[in-house]
Design a protein around this motif. Structure first.
Motif, PDB file in Angstrom:
ATOM      1  N   PRO A  75      -8.482   1.982  -2.565  1.00 30.20           N
ATOM      2  CA  PRO A  75      -8.421   1.051  -1.434  1.00 30.20           C
ATOM      3  C   PRO A  75      -9.183  -0.242  -1.720  1.00 30.20           C
ATOM      4  CG  PRO A  75      -9.020   3.261  -0.684  1.00 30.20           C
ATOM      5  CD  PRO A  75      -8.997   3.302  -2.182  1.00 30.20           C
ATOM      6  N   GLY A  76      -8.602  -1.351  -1.308  1.00 26.51           N
ATOM      7  CA  GLY A  76      -9.237  -2.655  -1.505  1.00 26.51           C
ATOM      8  C   GLY A  76      -8.788  -3.350  -2.785  1.00 26.51           C
ATOM      9  N   GLU A  77      -8.058  -2.616  -3.648  1.00 22.54           N
ATOM     10  CA  GLU A  77      -7.568  -3.221  -4.897  1.00 22.54           C
ATOM     11  C   GLU A  77      -6.270  -4.003  -4.656  1.00 22.54           C
ATOM     12  OE1 GLU A  77      -8.720  -2.636  -8.323  1.00 22.54           O
ATOM     13  OE2 GLU A  77     -10.509  -2.068  -7.208  1.00 22.54           O
TER      14      GLU A  77
ATOM     15  N   GLU B 150      -8.376  -5.943   4.774  1.00 27.40           N
ATOM     16  CA  GLU B 150      -9.343  -7.044   4.904  1.00 27.40           C
ATOM     17  C   GLU B 150     -10.089  -7.253   3.572  1.00 27.40           C
ATOM     18  OE1 GLU B 150      -9.357  -8.687   7.899  1.00 27.40           O
ATOM     19  OE2 GLU B 150     -10.581 -10.069   6.704  1.00 27.40           O
ATOM     20  N   ILE B 151     -10.465  -6.141   2.931  1.00 28.95           N
ATOM     21  CA  ILE B 151     -11.191  -6.235   1.643  1.00 28.95           C
ATOM     22  C   ILE B 151     -10.269  -6.836   0.576  1.00 28.95           C
ATOM     23  CG2 ILE B 151     -12.274  -4.870  -0.216  1.00 28.95           C
ATOM     24  CD1 ILE B 151     -13.182  -2.912   2.013  1.00 28.95           C
ATOM     25  N   ALA B 152      -9.038  -6.334   0.542  1.00 32.88           N
ATOM     26  CA  ALA B 152      -8.072  -6.871  -0.419  1.00 32.88           C
ATOM     27  C   ALA B 152      -7.755  -8.328  -0.094  1.00 32.88           C
ATOM     28  CB  ALA B 152      -6.800  -6.024  -0.403  1.00 32.88           C
TER      29      ALA B 152
ATOM     30  N   ASN C 143      -5.129   2.454   0.763  1.00 33.08           N
ATOM     31  CA  ASN C 143      -5.451   3.894   0.751  1.00 33.08           C
ATOM     32  C   ASN C 143      -4.815   4.527  -0.480  1.00 33.08           C
ATOM     33  OD1 ASN C 143      -2.984   3.280   2.712  1.00 33.08           O
ATOM     34  ND2 ASN C 143      -2.598   5.261   1.732  1.00 33.08           N
ATOM     35  N   LEU C 144      -5.314   5.707  -0.824  1.00 36.20           N
ATOM     36  CA  LEU C 144      -4.567   6.530  -1.778  1.00 36.20           C
ATOM     37  C   LEU C 144      -3.481   7.214  -0.957  1.00 36.20           C
ATOM     38  CD1 LEU C 144      -7.439   8.081  -3.931  1.00 36.20           C
ATOM     39  CD2 LEU C 144      -5.791   6.330  -4.631  1.00 36.20           C
ATOM     40  N   ALA C 145      -2.314   7.412  -1.551  1.00 35.72           N
ATOM     41  CA  ALA C 145      -1.169   7.928  -0.796  1.00 35.72           C
ATOM     42  C   ALA C 145      -1.420   9.365  -0.314  1.00 35.72           C
ATOM     43  CB  ALA C 145       0.083   7.857  -1.671  1.00 35.72           C
ATOM     44  N   ALA C 146      -0.550   9.807   0.587  1.00 40.51           N
ATOM     45  CA  ALA C 146      -0.722  11.102   1.259  1.00 40.51           C
ATOM     46  C   ALA C 146      -0.969  12.230   0.258  1.00 40.51           C
ATOM     47  CB  ALA C 146       0.525  11.411   2.078  1.00 40.51           C
ATOM     48  N   GLY C 147      -1.979  13.048   0.576  1.00 38.44           N
ATOM     49  CA  GLY C 147      -2.302  14.188  -0.284  1.00 38.44           C
ATOM     50  C   GLY C 147      -3.235  13.823  -1.420  1.00 38.44           C
ATOM     51  N   MET C 148      -3.557  12.528  -1.569  1.00 37.92           N
ATOM     52  CA  MET C 148      -4.417  12.112  -2.689  1.00 37.92           C
ATOM     53  C   MET C 148      -5.828  11.762  -2.235  1.00 37.92           C
ATOM     54  SD  MET C 148      -1.719   9.706  -4.749  1.00 37.92           S
ATOM     55  CE  MET C 148      -2.914   9.193  -5.978  1.00 37.92           C
ATOM     56  N   GLN C 149      -6.071  11.721  -0.914  1.00 34.47           N
ATOM     57  CA  GLN C 149      -7.421  11.409  -0.436  1.00 34.47           C
ATOM     58  C   GLN C 149      -7.804  12.405   0.658  1.00 34.47           C
ATOM     59  OE1 GLN C 149      -7.112   7.288   1.048  1.00 34.47           O
ATOM     60  NE2 GLN C 149      -6.635   8.029   3.099  1.00 34.47           N
ATOM     61  N   HIS C 150      -9.121  12.521   0.903  1.00 35.34           N
ATOM     62  CA  HIS C 150      -9.592  13.510   1.877  1.00 35.34           C
ATOM     63  C   HIS C 150      -9.249  13.111   3.306  1.00 35.34           C
ATOM     64  CE1 HIS C 150     -11.434  15.840  -1.197  1.00 35.34           C
ATOM     65  NE2 HIS C 150     -12.193  14.825  -1.602  1.00 35.34           N
TER      66      HIS C 150
ATOM     67  N   GLY D 179       0.064   2.048  -0.051  1.00 38.90           N
ATOM     68  CA  GLY D 179      -0.737   3.172  -0.520  1.00 38.90           C
ATOM     69  C   GLY D 179      -0.581   3.255  -2.036  1.00 38.90           C
ATOM     70  N   SER D 180      -1.636   3.707  -2.706  1.00 39.33           N
ATOM     71  CA  SER D 180      -1.578   3.805  -4.176  1.00 39.33           C
ATOM     72  C   SER D 180      -1.206   5.222  -4.599  1.00 39.33           C
ATOM     73  CB  SER D 180      -2.944   3.435  -4.752  1.00 39.33           C
ATOM     74  OG  SER D 180      -2.996   3.778  -6.127  1.00 39.33           O
ATOM     75  N   LEU D 181      -0.344   5.313  -5.584  1.00 40.84           N
ATOM     76  CA  LEU D 181       0.008   6.620  -6.151  1.00 40.84           C
ATOM     77  C   LEU D 181      -0.753   6.862  -7.439  1.00 40.84           C
ATOM     78  CD1 LEU D 181       2.379   5.985  -4.140  1.00 40.84           C
ATOM     79  CD2 LEU D 181       3.814   7.394  -5.584  1.00 40.84           C
ATOM     80  N   ARG D 182      -1.670   5.929  -7.720  1.00 41.71           N
ATOM     81  CA  ARG D 182      -2.480   6.084  -8.939  1.00 41.71           C
ATOM     82  C   ARG D 182      -3.927   6.275  -8.539  1.00 41.71           C
ATOM     83  NH1 ARG D 182      -0.065   1.563 -12.106  1.00 41.71           N
ATOM     84  NH2 ARG D 182      -2.202   1.019 -12.614  1.00 41.71           N
ATOM     85  N   GLU D 183      -4.487   7.421  -8.950  1.00 43.05           N
ATOM     86  CA  GLU D 183      -5.857   7.768  -8.559  1.00 43.05           C
ATOM     87  C   GLU D 183      -6.870   6.663  -8.890  1.00 43.05           C
ATOM     88  OE1 GLU D 183      -5.460  11.686  -9.868  1.00 43.05           O
ATOM     89  OE2 GLU D 183      -5.087  11.935  -7.716  1.00 43.05           O
TER      90      GLU D 183
END
Ligand code: HPA
Length: 279
Positions: A123-125, A255-257, A235-242, A115-119
């Protein structure tokens, strides 16, 4: 009863192609298994055929040790990993990494979903890891140390090899694949983090969070291999995405990454091989 490394290597050598001298080891995480489909002349050993190793229980993980060629370079691929959250001890994880070293690899490429902690990194990066925070319980080197493998007290300043990182950055630029860089924090899992944990991890300086990679990096460094590590941001980490974070989402964005990794890694292997770092 624990099995000796000599017995384990006897099984691996029985399957290995004649005169096979791999340069690189790789471990493929969730959703990244398709990378191994690029290999040619593949010989596969199911993990359960290796004494002391069990099959992983996570969907998206194949549990195969594969020997073959990627971009004509001999590689050993751990296709699927064992995680602490499966209730697996550090020992079989250590055995898999040490098999790679004993087969002759000098470089180990670690991949995993995170999960990413940077906005701005979605996802996919891909994020190339340049340092880590070990937030998992314990350490895979706890216990009696085998000096023939590596030192009792292992320095970790250079865990993520500077030269391999430079090569990966150059390859990504050449191929126009965006490649972020950052610090990985490992959690035990299997529950994802809470938003409060993620806020704390950001303050500690983490850029990505995942449930793997760190044990293998420590073990590979202990065995004297240079390490490169790439996280597939799912994904963006918990609390950072809807949306709620899910394993299904992990596999989908993995799969995208993976498509980017399939382009990046063969080029990287070629350049790293030519640089002489793998021999
Ligand atoms: N947290 C922990 N592990 C993960 C995540 C996450 O958000 N995404 C993929 N693996």
């Amino acid at each position: 009863m624990s099995v000796s490394m000599a017995d384990i290597m006897a099984v691996v050598h029985r399957h290995a192609p004649r005169n096979f001298q791999p340069r690189f080891g790789m471990i493929l995480g969730s959703g990244l298994s398709s990378l191994a489909d690029q290999m040619t002349q593949v010989v596969s050993i199911p993990y359960q055929a290796i004494p002391g190793i069990q099959t992983g229980s996570v969907s998206g993980h194949a549990s195969l040790l594969q020997m073959g060629y990627l971009n004509d370079i001999p590689v050993v691929c751990l296709r699927g990993r064992l995680h602490l959250y499966e209730g697996v001890a550090y020992e079989p994880i250590a055995t898999l990494v040490r098999i790679v070293r004993n087969l002759g690899c000098h470089c180990f490429i670690v991949t995993g979903a995170a999960g990413s902690l940077r906005e701005e990194v979605g996802p996919g990066e891909l994020m190339m890891i340049n340092d880590h925070i070990n937030f998992q319980p314990g350490n895979p080197l706890v216990g009696a140390n085998d000096e023939s493998i590596g030192p009792r007290f292992l320095a970790m300043e250079d865990a993520y090899d500077h030269n391999l990182r430079e090569i990966m950055i150059a390859c990504a630029e050449r191929l126009h694949i965006p490649l972020q860089q950052g610090v990985y924090i490992s959690t035990l899992g299997p529950s994802f983090e809470t938003p409060a944990e993620i806020r704390a991890f950001r303050m500690w300086g983490a850029d990505a969070v995942g449930m793997s990679c760190v044990p293998e990096v420590i073990l590979a460094r202990h065995a004297g291999m240079r390490v490169a590590c790439v996280a597939a941001i799912t994904n963006l980490a918990a609390g950072m995405q809807h949306e709620k974070i899910s394993h299904t989402g992990t596999l989908q964005y993995g799969e995208i990454a993976a498509r980017k990794l399939i382009k990046l890694l063969p080029e990287f292997l070629k350049d790293a091989n030519e640089s002489g770092l793998a021999s």
